[in-house]
Write an enzyme that holds these catalytic residues in place. Structure first.
Site, mmCIF file in Angstrom:
data_model
loop_
_atom_site.group_PDB
_atom_site.id
_atom_site.type_symbol
_atom_site.label_atom_id
_atom_site.label_comp_id
_atom_site.label_asym_id
_atom_site.label_seq_id
_atom_site.Cartn_x
_atom_site.Cartn_y
_atom_site.Cartn_z
ATOM 1 N N SER A 1 4.000 0.750 3.994
ATOM 2 C CA SER A 1 4.119 1.371 2.651
ATOM 3 C C SER A 1 3.947 2.572 2.416
ATOM 4 O O SER A 1 4.333 3.249 1.455
ATOM 5 C CB SER A 1 3.453 0.123 1.943
ATOM 6 O OG SER A 1 3.890 -0.949 1.921
ATOM 7 N N HIS B 1 -1.971 6.673 -0.043
ATOM 8 C CA HIS B 1 -1.156 5.591 0.231
ATOM 9 C C HIS B 1 -1.512 4.917 1.405
ATOM 10 O O HIS B 1 -1.813 5.760 2.452
ATOM 11 C CB HIS B 1 0.559 5.728 -0.170
ATOM 12 C CG HIS B 1 0.999 4.426 -0.674
ATOM 13 N ND1 HIS B 1 1.179 3.035 -0.108
ATOM 14 C CD2 HIS B 1 1.765 4.489 -1.793
ATOM 15 C CE1 HIS B 1 1.900 2.564 -0.687
ATOM 16 N NE2 HIS B 1 2.363 3.035 -1.765
ATOM 17 N N GLY C 1 0.689 -6.060 12.352
ATOM 18 C CA GLY C 1 -0.283 -5.584 13.184
ATOM 19 C C GLY C 1 -0.519 -4.118 13.631
ATOM 20 O O GLY C 1 -1.045 -3.566 14.403
#
Length: 441
Positions: free
Chosen positions: A60, A288, A294
């Site tokens: 992200s 962020h 994983g």
């Protein structure tokens, strides 16, 4: 203060071993110098060593890149933050008609659109995958009216990526290369597996230390979380947000606080354009994190201290590892103390929890909150495409105050914060993992 590269290479290796991390890459820029080091293996079966130029999935953190792409178009006068999505994408539709008409780019980039936005759907490998994804959003409901709160929204950033495609006339991946990668000279930043596999690249690992069940996310999730990069490239991108003209003429605009978070205990107290924002020892931190299958990544930018740090890992107790590493590093560089995660109070807090029990649901997750031992127990169950990828979790919650609780799974050292919100005359929400999940039963 100058850093000692050999010391941090040694600490990276020691902490990776302590927190059962198969492989990690660290890069940081401070005092005008770049430092990079790596440890461990990319894949526990092959034993291939992590190198400083190895690519990891940054998850992200990709959203900050997508937000930067849109802000470049805003600076060029091709859009404004208050442009509605429907103006750019005439076929755009979500489940609520009013939301369809009123959701703006600002809503998407600040996670305030209200879209129930953890839609993980594979719409194919074709160049039309984002267009097809946006079509699939037509059934998404609102967790709250646009602008009514904050809830982390993956779907919103895929929609933002489709806006970029519509305005530039390029697929998102190509626009990313021309808007960001080429200007910054990022040779180790890619999005598609056929490109990543040309380089030394990491494989994710599960909680048991074995290989993750699949390598990565579908192409349709690209603008929300598909970038693979070296730690050094991530730091170079972060540095561009400290240098006017490197990408944006005014990158500081993205670090202006726009939204106060309903759960300020999950890594930031506010949100800007793409960035989670906080203050550590009085210094602003724009950050962020990113989690894929994983693999785990974190980027921290401290403008006043002219410091940027990126750490990428492929498994293990990543949250504890990353917190310990950034705490030691920033204390060494700047005598700065990183706040500890919220933990239970020393004295028990008496709270009437009856109103909080029940079922809370959103796309991708069903959460059951029940009474347990005089307190609360929270059980999360992944739904939809996330079944088999995300794992169920059970947290026994301890009250911190009347609406804030902390809990952790067996074996975890770090506590997760949960905030309950009962709106007078409106729905009740559970704020957890960055999401606002409405009570449904």
């Amino acid at each position: 203060m100058k850093a000692d590269k050999e010391h941090w290479a040694s600490r990276l290796a020691a902490l990776a071993a302590e927190y059962e991390v198969p492989g990690a890459s660290l890069a940081f820029w401070s005092g005008g110098d770049l430092y990079e080091c790596a440890t461990g293996v990319l894949n526990t079966i092959t034993g291939a060593a992590v190198r400083t130029d190895s690519l990891f999935q940054i998850g992200s953190i990709t959203k900050v890149w997508t937000a930067t792409q849109l802000m470049l178009l805003v600076e060029q006068g091709r859009l404004t933050l208050d442009t509605t999505v429907a103006e750019v994408l005439p076929g755009f539709r979500v489940g609520d008609r009013k939301a369809t008409e009123t959701i703006t780019l600002r809503h998407l980039l600040t996670h305030t659109s209200g879209i129930d936005g953890d839609l993980f759907v594979d719409t194919g490998r074709g160049d039309d995958c984002l267009e097809r994804y946006v079509t699939a959003c037509a059934t998404l409901e609102q967790t709250f009216p646009a602008g009514g709160s904050h809830s982390y929204c993956n779907s919103g950033f895929v929609i933002a990526g489709r806006v970029i495609e519509q305005v530039t006339g390029q697929v998102w991946d190509q626009a990313l290369r021309e808007q960001i990668c080429a200007p910054l000279g990022l040779a180790h930043t890619w999005t598609l597996p056929e490109d990543v596999l040309r380089f030394s690249s990491a494989m994710g690992h599960g909680d048991d230390g074995g290989l993750a069940p699949t390598w990565g996310l579908p192409r349709s999730i690209g603008p929300a979380g598909l970038i693979c990069a070296s730690a050094t490239d991530v730091v170079t991108f972060g540095r561009a947000h400290l240098t006017p003209g490197a990408l944006l003429a005014e990158p500081a605009v993205m670090r202006e606080p726009l939204v106060a978070l309903p759960n300020p205990h999950c890594g930031g107290r506010q949100w800007g354009i793409g960035w989670s924002l906080d203050a550590w020892d009085g210094h602003q931190v724009a950050a962020h994190t990113g989690d894929t299958i994983g693999q785990h990544a974190a980027l921290w930018v401290l403008p006043e201290l002219e410091t940027v740090v990126a750490v990428l890992v492929n498994g293990g107790r990543s949250v504890e590892f990353q917190h310990r590493l950034i705490s030691e590093l920033l204390h060494s560089l700047h005598q700065l103390t990183v706040p500890e995660p919220l933990a239970p109070p020393t004295e028990p807090v008496d709270v009437d929890t009856a109103a909080y029990t029940g079922v809370y649901e959103r796309a991708g997750s069903r959460i059951q909150v029940s009474s347990h031992g005089g307190g609360l127990r929270l059980r999360t169950e992944p739904t939809g495409m996330l079944v088999g990828l995300a794992q169920p979790r059970t947290l026994d919650l301890t009250a911190v105050d009347a609406t804030t609780f902390v809990g952790r799974s067996n074996g975890d050292a770090t506590w997760d914060a949960v905030v309950f919100e009962n709106r007078p005359g409106g729905p009740s929400y559970l704020h957890y993992s960055g999401r606002a999940t409405p009570k449904t039963g």
